[in-house]
Enzyme design. Structure first.
Site, short mmCIF file in Angstrom:
data_model
loop_
_atom_site.label_atom_id
_atom_site.label_comp_id
_atom_site.label_asym_id
_atom_site.label_seq_id
_atom_site.Cartn_x
_atom_site.Cartn_y
_atom_site.Cartn_z
N THR A 1 14.30 -13.44 22.81
CA THR A 1 14.75 -13.66 21.53
C THR A 1 14.03 -12.55 20.65
OG1 THR A 1 13.76 -15.21 19.62
CG2 THR A 1 11.59 -14.39 21.81
N ASN A 2 13.69 -12.57 19.31
CA ASN A 2 13.18 -11.86 18.57
C ASN A 2 12.11 -11.69 18.03
OD1 ASN A 2 15.11 -12.02 16.10
ND2 ASN A 2 16.68 -12.04 17.19
#
Length: 402
Positions: free
Chosen positions: A209-210
């Site tokens: 993810t980020n």
């Protein structure tokens, strides 16, 4: 100031939740509204009329006339003056009387005279709220076009837990925005906005993810709804909750799920704002069980579907497409390149090098680049204010002929 120039009549009935109405008045005045308050006699036992007179900067109406000097509070005039009449808190007693046309105080007489939209925010104990008589009265009001701002659940004044707490002033404000914005500058427009990160599963407990939190996109959705648009928010996994009653949220997790949702929404969209930080890569294979640590491990990643590129090629005629770029170097050059490659009408540039901007902050500093070559720099602002700047620019696009 979304409510600048609006006339808002606030009715306050006898409820412990009357203290929240003082906060609501402050919010309304802060947004530029002119607020007048009418109270029932019982409401005075909970909050002094002086409090509301001070906050609204207008005298408070309680009785039909002042017996000392004969001044008359015209319920007809108040009902004609208002753009919306909000009764918050609305007690079970007042709701029942509204449903059955009883007008034994100034607040109720004004309701029967009002020519504007009316909204009520119920506040009572859970047994009173779920009683058949109360529910039937609410059903009657709904049928007559009164907006019911549903109460929330939680600890009640009685000490019980359940539904009956008057909705928080901030959320009542959003309902007021929604009701009054139906004739707004984006009325009749369908706006699709993407939000947050995506999660690309490695195994049942790990994912790629980020750092996106979705804050910017959620503010954009609220702003679009406040301007009268029909808004669909396609949201990746975030901790935020959309509170605006006129925003439909479609929850997704992965990049492929977000693409599928956006693809479905694109066909009927007038404006698409791609604000989500979609993962560029996803694991080729998701392991069925948790991967154990047994030494070196390599992960084969494949590109995800480029949502912006697809929408740029498949959006309906006349649909405006806005993208975002978060850059660490050659910001303006990279943003312009992305806009051209993906067929965007406008791109909003964020820089990771700006303190207070980017992921996780409540503030942002943006540069807006349009396809016509116009570049607009904005100072650091709250994301609430930034959303206004962005939609002002989008509305300029809407007025363009190309």
């Amino acid at each position: 100031m979304l409510l600048k120039g609006k006339h808002i009549l606030l009715g306050i009935t006898g409820s412990i939740a009357a203290y929240k109405a003082a906060l609501l008045v402050r919010l309304l005045v802060k947004e530029g509204a002119e607020v007048r308050v009418v109270m029932t006699e019982m409401a005075k036992a909970f909050v002094s009329p002086l409090t509301f007179a001070t906050l609204s900067k207008h005298p408070i109406a309680v009785d039909f006339y002042n017996p000392e000097n004969g001044d008359w509070h015209s319920h007809v005039s108040m009902g004609c003056w208002a753009d919306i009449y909000v009764i918050a808190p609305a007690s079970a007693n007042t709701i029942s009387k509204m449903a059955h046309g009883i007008a034994d105080n100034l607040l109720l007489t004004t309701y029967l005279s009002a020519k504007c939209r009316v909204a009520v925010a119920p506040a009572m104990d859970l047994d009173m709220f779920r009683h058949q008589a109360t529910q039937e009265s609410l059903a009657i009001l709904r049928e007559r076009g009164v907006a019911i701002i549903e109460p929330s659940s939680g600890e009640l004044a009685s000490g019980l837990e359940g539904k009956g707490r008057m909705e928080e002033p901030e959320n009542i404000l959003l309902h007021i925005h929604g009701i009054l914005s139906r004739g707004g500058t984006l009325a009749g427009k369908r706006v699709v906005i993407t939000a947050g990160p995506t999660h690309e599963q490695i195994d049942p407990v790990r994912y790629i993810t980020n750092h996106s939190t979705g804050k910017m996109a959620y503010e954009l959705a609220t702003e679009a709804a406040a301007r009268g648009a029909e808004v669909t928010l396609v949201s990746g996994p975030v901790s935020l909750k959309m509170k605006h009653p006129y925003v439909k949220v479609r929850d997704v997790v992965s990049a492929s799920q977000m693409f599928s949702a956006v693809k479905e929404e694109t066909e009927s969209a007038d404006i698409i704002v791609l604000c989500a930080a979609v993962s560029d890569f996803a694991p080729e294979i998701m392991a069925g069980q948790k991967i154990k640590r047994k030494g070196p491990f390599s992960l084969n990643l494949l590109p995800t579907q480029d949502i912006a590129e697809w929408v740029g090629a498949h959006r309906p005629a006349g649909c405006k497409l806005v993208g975002f770029a978060l850059e660490t170097e050659n910001e303006l050059e990279n943003a312009r390149s992305k806009m051209e490659r993906k067929g965007l009408d406008m791109i909003v540039l964020n820089s990771m090098r700006e303190r207070g901007a980017g992921f996780g902050y409540d503030t942002n500093k943006i540069t807006i680049v349009s396809r016509g070559g116009e570049v607009s720099d904005f100072p650091l602002k709250s994301k609430r204010e930034v959303s206004t700047d962005i939609f002002d620019a989008i509305e300029k696009l809407e007025c363009s002929k190309d």
